[in-house]
Design a protein around this motif. Sequence first.
Motif, PDB file in Angstrom:
ATOM      1  N   GLU A 170     -28.762  28.008  30.238  1.00  0.00           N
ATOM      2  CA  GLU A 170     -27.630  27.376  29.566  1.00  0.00           C
ATOM      3  C   GLU A 170     -27.650  27.673  28.064  1.00  0.00           C
ATOM      4  O   GLU A 170     -26.598  27.868  27.442  1.00  0.00           O
ATOM      5  N   MET A 171     -28.851  27.733  27.487  1.00  0.00           N
ATOM      6  CA  MET A 171     -28.958  28.071  26.066  1.00  0.00           C
ATOM      7  C   MET A 171     -28.486  29.507  25.838  1.00  0.00           C
ATOM      8  O   MET A 171     -27.771  29.788  24.874  1.00  0.00           O
ATOM      9  N   ARG A 172     -28.889  30.412  26.735  1.00  0.00           N
ATOM     10  CA  ARG A 172     -28.437  31.809  26.599  1.00  0.00           C
ATOM     11  C   ARG A 172     -26.917  31.872  26.709  1.00  0.00           C
ATOM     12  O   ARG A 172     -26.257  32.571  25.935  1.00  0.00           O
ATOM     13  N   ALA A 173     -26.382  31.074  27.656  1.00  0.00           N
ATOM     14  CA  ALA A 173     -24.925  31.065  27.829  1.00  0.00           C
ATOM     15  C   ALA A 173     -24.232  30.519  26.585  1.00  0.00           C
ATOM     16  O   ALA A 173     -23.098  30.895  26.281  1.00  0.00           O
ATOM     17  N   ALA A 174     -24.911  29.630  25.854  1.00  0.00           N
ATOM     18  CA  ALA A 174     -24.324  29.080  24.634  1.00  0.00           C
ATOM     19  C   ALA A 174     -24.586  29.987  23.436  1.00  0.00           C
ATOM     20  O   ALA A 174     -24.269  29.625  22.296  1.00  0.00           O
ATOM     21  N   GLY A 175     -25.203  31.158  23.680  1.00  0.00           N
ATOM     22  CA  GLY A 175     -25.394  32.127  22.612  1.00  0.00           C
ATOM     23  C   GLY A 175     -26.705  31.985  21.874  1.00  0.00           C
ATOM     24  O   GLY A 175     -26.884  32.558  20.795  1.00  0.00           O
ATOM     25  N   ALA A 200     -34.877  27.304  19.677  1.00  0.00           N
ATOM     26  CA  ALA A 200     -33.995  28.417  19.303  1.00  0.00           C
ATOM     27  C   ALA A 200     -33.443  28.156  17.914  1.00  0.00           C
ATOM     28  O   ALA A 200     -33.184  27.009  17.550  1.00  0.00           O
ATOM     29  N   THR A 201     -33.290  29.236  17.155  1.00  0.00           N
ATOM     30  CA  THR A 201     -32.793  29.106  15.781  1.00  0.00           C
ATOM     31  C   THR A 201     -31.555  29.973  15.614  1.00  0.00           C
ATOM     32  O   THR A 201     -31.492  31.087  16.138  1.00  0.00           O
ATOM     33  N   ILE A 202     -30.588  29.447  14.874  1.00  0.00           N
ATOM     34  CA  ILE A 202     -29.414  30.246  14.505  1.00  0.00           C
ATOM     35  C   ILE A 202     -29.274  30.226  12.990  1.00  0.00           C
ATOM     36  O   ILE A 202     -29.927  29.437  12.316  1.00  0.00           O
ATOM     37  N   GLY A 203     -28.424  31.103  12.480  1.00  0.00           N
ATOM     38  CA  GLY A 203     -28.193  31.133  11.043  1.00  0.00           C
ATOM     39  C   GLY A 203     -29.074  32.145  10.347  1.00  0.00           C
ATOM     40  O   GLY A 203     -29.730  32.968  10.997  1.00  0.00           O
ATOM     41  N   PRO A 204     -29.095  32.114   9.014  1.00  0.00           N
ATOM     42  CA  PRO A 204     -29.826  33.120   8.240  1.00  0.00           C
ATOM     43  C   PRO A 204     -31.331  33.007   8.453  1.00  0.00           C
ATOM     44  O   PRO A 204     -31.830  31.985   8.910  1.00  0.00           O
ATOM     45  N   ARG A 205     -32.046  34.082   8.091  1.00  0.00           N
ATOM     46  CA  ARG A 205     -33.500  34.069   8.253  1.00  0.00           C
ATOM     47  C   ARG A 205     -34.173  33.263   7.147  1.00  0.00           C
ATOM     48  O   ARG A 205     -35.257  32.745   7.325  1.00  0.00           O
ATOM     49  N   GLN A 206     -33.523  33.214   5.985  1.00  0.00           N
ATOM     50  CA  GLN A 206     -34.128  32.545   4.827  1.00  0.00           C
ATOM     51  C   GLN A 206     -33.663  31.105   4.734  1.00  0.00           C
ATOM     52  O   GLN A 206     -32.581  30.770   5.194  1.00  0.00           O
ATOM     53  N   GLY A 207     -34.489  30.299   4.098  1.00  0.00           N
ATOM     54  CA  GLY A 207     -34.094  28.919   3.823  1.00  0.00           C
ATOM     55  C   GLY A 207     -34.844  27.922   4.674  1.00  0.00           C
ATOM     56  O   GLY A 207     -35.472  28.282   5.674  1.00  0.00           O
ATOM     57  N   GLU A 215     -23.871  21.805  23.027  1.00  0.00           N
ATOM     58  CA  GLU A 215     -22.481  21.950  22.579  1.00  0.00           C
ATOM     59  C   GLU A 215     -22.434  22.210  21.065  1.00  0.00           C
ATOM     60  O   GLU A 215     -21.657  23.055  20.598  1.00  0.00           O
ATOM     61  N   THR A 216     -23.271  21.499  20.314  1.00  0.00           N
ATOM     62  CA  THR A 216     -23.296  21.705  18.863  1.00  0.00           C
ATOM     63  C   THR A 216     -23.742  23.128  18.525  1.00  0.00           C
ATOM     64  O   THR A 216     -23.163  23.787  17.655  1.00  0.00           O
ATOM     65  N   ALA A 217     -24.765  23.607  19.235  1.00  0.00           N
ATOM     66  CA  ALA A 217     -25.251  24.970  18.986  1.00  0.00           C
ATOM     67  C   ALA A 217     -24.131  25.971  19.219  1.00  0.00           C
ATOM     68  O   ALA A 217     -23.916  26.887  18.420  1.00  0.00           O
ATOM     69  N   ASN A 218     -23.416  25.776  20.301  1.00  0.00           N
ATOM     70  CA  ASN A 218     -22.341  26.703  20.629  1.00  0.00           C
ATOM     71  C   ASN A 218     -21.237  26.697  19.563  1.00  0.00           C
ATOM     72  O   ASN A 218     -20.665  27.731  19.237  1.00  0.00           O
ATOM     73  N   LEU A 219     -20.958  25.519  19.006  1.00  0.00           N
ATOM     74  CA  LEU A 219     -19.912  25.422  17.982  1.00  0.00           C
ATOM     75  C   LEU A 219     -20.388  25.961  16.632  1.00  0.00           C
ATOM     76  O   LEU A 219     -19.594  26.486  15.851  1.00  0.00           O
ATOM     77  N   LEU A 220     -21.692  25.835  16.352  1.00  0.00           N
ATOM     78  CA  LEU A 220     -22.215  26.312  15.059  1.00  0.00           C
ATOM     79  C   LEU A 220     -22.406  27.818  15.041  1.00  0.00           C
ATOM     80  O   LEU A 220     -22.401  28.448  13.983  1.00  0.00           O
TER      81      LEU A 220
END
Length: 736
Positions: free
Chosen positions: A76-81, A111-118, A148-153
């Motif tokens: 499901e996480m993979r499906a949410a990107g 799982a992490t999304i967004g930039p590598r730094q910070g 759902e939040t991950a998918n929207l972000l």
Amino acid sequence: MVRSGLTLTAALLLLLAAMALKGALITLPMPPAAATADRFDAHRAAARLARVLGDERAHPVDSAANDAVRGRLIAEMRAAGLEPRVSDDFACNGLARGRAVGCARVRNVVATIGPRQGRHLLLSAHYDGTFAGPGAADAGIGIATLLETANLLRGRELARPVTFLFNEGEEMGLIGARAFLERDPLASRVDSALNFEARGVTGPATMFETSQPNAPAVARFARSVDRPVANSLSTGLYRLIPNSTDVAVFEERDWTILNFAIIANETRYHSAGDDLAALDRRSLQHMGDQALALALDFAERPAPRASGELLYADLLGRQLVTLPLLPGLVLLGLLTTFFFVAAWRRRAIGRPLGAAAIAIFGSGGVAWAGQAILALFRDGDYWRGHPWVAELAVYGSVLTACLLALLVIAPGAGQRRMRTAFWLLFLAGGAAISVLAPGAAIYFLFPPIVAAAGILLGRRWPAAETASAIAAALLLFLSFAPALHLFEELMSSGPLWMFAPIGAVILLPALIELLPLIGRVPRMFVLAGAGDLFLLPWTAVALTPAYSVDRQQLFTIEYVWDSDERTGRWAVNNDGAPVPFAADWTRAELPHSLRKRWAAPAPAIPVDAPVVEVAARRPVEGGRRLTLRLRTNGAESVTLITPPDAALRAAGAPGFVRPFGPGGPDDRYAVRCVGRSCDGAVFDVVIGRADPVEFTVIGTRAGLPEAAAALVAARPALARPQYAPDTTLSVTRVKM
Ligand SMILES: [Zn+2]
């Protein structure tokens, strides 16, 4: 006169109705009617959760069922990107509040999304459940919120990384959170965290706990969340109940933390009733809206310039009122002084103040009496199925006590004196509570400000005092009543009388405004009415069924095999109501729990007991360290219990030896291992005593021997296991 009597009756019933309906003051957002691409959608989130939970079977930590949940979660996480990774640790954690250390093999999915730094924002929820139910709300609501939040972000340009942590082992002692903190390299890059939980299946998603000092967290919450349900008193209240969440572990770090949970209808919590059908989609929508808004705030906007401690409370779930702590406390002191002077001048310190005090504390007594009378002929938690009937009786009792106090203690005191006396007592009580829990002060400021303004303006325009008094009473109701409703949910197992003094604080100012009307009705009529307000609702409680399909009785059946004595016993953990079984059942304390149960002799059905061997012993400063090897012999969880004087210092697996919390002087020590990996596991236990300590070794496995079939069949229709499933336990003792 008849007319006044009818008007008064209508007014009193209206007050009672307002108390009964106060829960409706906070409305929850509806999920969007049509699919949207950028809004949190509770239906879409629930569909994601449904795919993760699959057949909705119980899935405790390190079980085959939880392996399956994790597999579907990863899909499901993979499906949410997302690109999930799984960590794998045999970890232990000690609960800060009690003398317990829990261990399990936990596999956190990250799982992490967004930039590598910070610095990372962490969104966390646990994906393990208890042995007792599917955990669709606890913490399925968190899983749904995160997915759902991950998918929207994912589609957005984020200014910093956002990490999603689906942790395992929360239910057995916050073990996955501990493993993340100690072992995951990402933990050192986190600086803020949002946690999502459930202790019920419905109601608002309340933000009930923050990092301390709270200003950085609360300022973000205040500016980003549309429908806040939160107050600075709740952290104090939360400490009253035995529950804890992963935030108890996270708060060791210097993170900005916000903790959310739904708490309404605890009767389904940790039972088969915590299923997907029961999870309120509006609650999920409320939680999801807040998660998304806060995640965006953390990920896209700079930290607010806020420091120190804030007082805060929501008004009807629409607006968060905040105030720095110190000015708030100063204001509380000024208001108290103002009303002391006003009460002194109006000669309200004597009988009027006494009447207000007796109304408030006496309502607790009257409600207690109602429950004491009912206890003569009703058993168990008889209000569980329809708590609103019992709450009506409590607030009826409040009206009884208030009317009696007004008529008997301070007849003829008049409105002006009673008002001043009430607000003085209100503020003095607020000041006293604020010494224990400073966050409470927020509830004691605004209504008396309105009342005080009325007294000042009243010198010129007498009508202003009355208008302000009515406005103050209304504001008091609107601010206190929703909070009282959540308190009722939190403390749903009672005792019911403790809601009464708070109810009296809400109702007394309204009754004071009714004094002119009360004065026009003959005293005997009012006294008889006061009696009816006690008798009628408690009679209704006496006639109301104790349980319902939705809100069932807690009823767990156990088979307890004592391997040392070679004897078996049946046990029932319920609310104390007699069990509908033949044979001689008596109340008893069994070795595995301090909570009294019903028990009866059972046939000998030997159960393989876990074996604990001492692999090594060596002295350490102030005591000795035992290294133990565990063989589970098929038990799904093993608990080692020692008496309170055993002076255990720490316990755990190598690398995860954790200290015990202080606990109370009578608390026993418990070391627990849950899951398949306990078989063959090695533990260290540090004992602050040189002489041998007796360990009681409890092995548990879900399910009962076949001989229990008759008991299971005779379980009441509106009853189900809660907190633990029907369980087979073995008991042995070993001196080490
Ligand atoms: Zn939970």
